[in-house]
Design a protein around this motif. Structure first.
Motif, mmCIF file in Angstrom:
data_model
loop_
_atom_site.group_PDB
_atom_site.id
_atom_site.type_symbol
_atom_site.label_atom_id
_atom_site.label_comp_id
_atom_site.label_asym_id
_atom_site.label_seq_id
_atom_site.Cartn_x
_atom_site.Cartn_y
_atom_site.Cartn_z
ATOM 1 N N TRP A 141 0.811 -1.218 0.000
ATOM 2 C CA TRP A 141 0.000 0.000 0.000
ATOM 3 C C TRP A 141 0.844 1.269 0.000
ATOM 4 C CZ3 TRP A 141 -4.810 0.174 -1.372
ATOM 5 C CH2 TRP A 141 -5.606 -0.957 -1.229
ATOM 6 N N GLY A 142 1.927 1.278 0.757
ATOM 7 C CA GLY A 142 2.791 2.467 0.796
ATOM 8 C C GLY A 142 3.338 2.806 -0.576
ATOM 9 N N GLY A 143 3.812 1.793 -1.289
ATOM 10 C CA GLY A 143 4.315 2.002 -2.641
ATOM 11 C C GLY A 143 3.210 2.380 -3.603
ATOM 12 N N GLY A 144 2.024 1.795 -3.402
ATOM 13 C CA GLY A 144 0.883 2.098 -4.260
ATOM 14 C C GLY A 144 0.396 3.518 -4.137
ATOM 15 N N ILE A 145 0.635 4.125 -3.004
ATOM 16 C CA ILE A 145 0.278 5.535 -2.795
ATOM 17 C C ILE A 145 1.434 6.450 -3.191
ATOM 18 C CG2 ILE A 145 -0.279 7.258 -1.021
ATOM 19 C CD1 ILE A 145 -1.803 4.934 0.429
ATOM 20 N N LEU A 146 2.647 6.064 -2.818
ATOM 21 C CA LEU A 146 3.819 6.909 -3.060
ATOM 22 C C LEU A 146 4.171 7.043 -4.539
ATOM 23 C CD1 LEU A 146 6.082 8.560 -1.766
ATOM 24 C CD2 LEU A 146 7.424 6.449 -1.636
ATOM 25 N N ALA A 147 4.105 5.962 -5.294
ATOM 26 C CA ALA A 147 4.515 5.997 -6.706
ATOM 27 C C ALA A 147 3.694 6.997 -7.529
ATOM 28 C CB ALA A 147 4.471 4.597 -7.317
ATOM 29 N N PRO A 148 2.357 6.941 -7.496
ATOM 30 C CA PRO A 148 1.620 7.924 -8.300
ATOM 31 C C PRO A 148 1.769 9.356 -7.786
ATOM 32 C CG PRO A 148 0.096 6.529 -7.086
ATOM 33 C CD PRO A 148 1.460 5.949 -6.901
ATOM 34 N N LEU A 149 1.863 9.512 -6.477
ATOM 35 C CA LEU A 149 2.050 10.869 -5.943
ATOM 36 C C LEU A 149 3.382 11.463 -6.397
ATOM 37 C CD1 LEU A 149 0.636 10.649 -2.301
ATOM 38 C CD2 LEU A 149 -0.356 11.800 -4.290
ATOM 39 N N SER A 150 4.428 10.670 -6.340
ATOM 40 C CA SER A 150 5.730 11.193 -6.762
ATOM 41 C C SER A 150 5.783 11.372 -8.276
ATOM 42 C CB SER A 150 6.866 10.296 -6.270
ATOM 43 O OG SER A 150 6.707 8.981 -6.712
ATOM 44 N N GLU A 151 4.994 10.610 -9.017
ATOM 45 C CA GLU A 151 4.965 10.778 -10.462
ATOM 46 C C GLU A 151 4.256 12.071 -10.872
ATOM 47 O OE1 GLU A 151 4.352 7.334 -13.086
ATOM 48 O OE2 GLU A 151 2.758 8.527 -13.988
ATOM 49 N N VAL A 152 3.217 12.476 -10.153
ATOM 50 C CA VAL A 152 2.492 13.694 -10.526
ATOM 51 C C VAL A 152 3.106 14.956 -9.949
ATOM 52 C CG1 VAL A 152 0.305 12.491 -10.824
ATOM 53 C CG2 VAL A 152 0.793 13.604 -8.658
ATOM 54 N N LEU A 153 3.975 14.822 -8.973
ATOM 55 C CA LEU A 153 4.578 15.995 -8.343
ATOM 56 C C LEU A 153 5.272 16.924 -9.342
ATOM 57 C CD1 LEU A 153 4.914 17.286 -5.548
ATOM 58 C CD2 LEU A 153 7.044 16.007 -5.310
ATOM 59 N N PRO A 154 6.136 16.425 -10.234
ATOM 60 C CA PRO A 154 6.756 17.333 -11.208
ATOM 61 C C PRO A 154 5.733 18.003 -12.128
ATOM 62 C CG PRO A 154 7.918 15.236 -11.170
ATOM 63 C CD PRO A 154 6.673 15.068 -10.360
ATOM 64 N N ALA A 155 4.719 17.266 -12.562
ATOM 65 C CA ALA A 155 3.708 17.844 -13.444
ATOM 66 C C ALA A 155 2.944 18.959 -12.746
ATOM 67 C CB ALA A 155 2.750 16.759 -13.924
ATOM 68 N N MET A 156 2.629 18.747 -11.474
ATOM 69 C CA MET A 156 1.928 19.787 -10.722
ATOM 70 C C MET A 156 2.777 21.052 -10.630
ATOM 71 S SD MET A 156 0.156 17.421 -7.754
ATOM 72 C CE MET A 156 0.077 18.768 -6.611
ATOM 73 N N ALA A 157 4.058 20.880 -10.358
ATOM 74 C CA ALA A 157 4.951 22.032 -10.255
ATOM 75 C C ALA A 157 5.094 22.742 -11.602
ATOM 76 C CB ALA A 157 6.318 21.591 -9.735
ATOM 77 N N VAL A 158 5.269 21.966 -12.660
ATOM 78 C CA VAL A 158 5.441 22.549 -13.992
ATOM 79 C C VAL A 158 4.165 23.259 -14.438
ATOM 80 C CG1 VAL A 158 5.764 21.972 -16.431
ATOM 81 C CG2 VAL A 158 7.276 21.005 -14.713
ATOM 82 N N VAL A 159 3.011 22.642 -14.245
ATOM 83 C CA VAL A 159 1.741 23.270 -14.628
ATOM 84 C C VAL A 159 1.541 24.566 -13.853
ATOM 85 C CG1 VAL A 159 -0.771 23.018 -14.509
ATOM 86 C CG2 VAL A 159 0.625 21.183 -15.450
ATOM 87 N N TYR A 160 1.865 24.556 -12.584
ATOM 88 C CA TYR A 160 1.743 25.773 -11.779
ATOM 89 C C TYR A 160 2.630 26.877 -12.349
ATOM 90 C CZ TYR A 160 2.130 29.022 -7.904
ATOM 91 O OH TYR A 160 2.132 30.151 -7.148
ATOM 92 N N LEU A 161 3.884 26.548 -12.648
ATOM 93 C CA LEU A 161 4.797 27.553 -13.184
ATOM 94 C C LEU A 161 4.367 28.029 -14.573
ATOM 95 C CD1 LEU A 161 8.234 26.042 -12.109
ATOM 96 C CD2 LEU A 161 7.095 28.057 -11.157
#
Length: 172
Positions: free
Chosen positions: A72-92
């Motif tokens: 479960w930890g990996g199942g939550i962490l992997a998608p969150l860490s994958e979208v983190l750069p996109a969220m930052a880039v979209v914001y910028l």
């Protein structure tokens, strides 16, 4: 330690997989060869399941791969860490795009990225194709579904469900 590695690897995938969920596939095949988290065949199965589920394919694959690797930890962490750069880039980009959207250099950069995205998607299709058990039945199903999608432009879910039913019926 596994969680830090999952975070780092999926953060990199999210940073460099520009163009959609299937662009993540080559990066995931690279993960399969780099770590013993899952095999290429298991990854191909993950992609098939992720395609059939609602939601973004890249996030579904990341969640499945993370869960498969570290529960479960990996199942939550992997998608969150994958979208983190996109969220930052979209914001910028949202903050500066209104000011720079008419700039010729910015337009050229965006047009220049398109062929790379197409190449990544085609490479992903090639990598998945390497893992498919191609035989006359699967080839015929592929051609049939491709033709049906071209001539009868319906919801993609219909073709996924139809393929699943035919696959079970023909024991593919």
């Amino acid at each position: 330690m596994i969680y830090a590695l999952i975070f780092w690897e999926f953060l990199q995938i999210g940073l460099f997989a520009v163009g959609g969920g299937l662009v993540t596939v080559p990066f995931l095949f690279d993960l399969a060869s780099k770590y013993a988290w899952f095999s290429n065949q298991e990854l191909t199965d993950m992609i098939a399941v992720a395609q059939a589920l609602p939601g973004p394919v890249g996030i579904n694959i990341a969640a499945y791969a993370g869960f498969y690797t570290a529960g479960w930890g990996g199942g939550i962490l992997a998608p969150l860490s994958e979208v983190l750069p996109a969220m930052a880039v979209v914001y910028l980009i949202a903050r500066i795009m209104n000011k720079w959207q008419e700039n010729r250099c910015v337009q050229r950069v965006l047009r220049g990225i398109r062929p790379a995205v197409l190449a990544l998607v085609l490479y992903a299709a090639w990598m998945i194709g390497q893992e498919v058990n191609l035989n006359p039945k699967t080839a015929a199903l592929f051609v049939f579904i491709l033709a049906a999608m071209h001539f009868y432009q319906r919801n993609v879910v219909l073709y996924i469900v139809l393929s699943a039913i035919v696959g079970v019926a023909l024991q593919i």
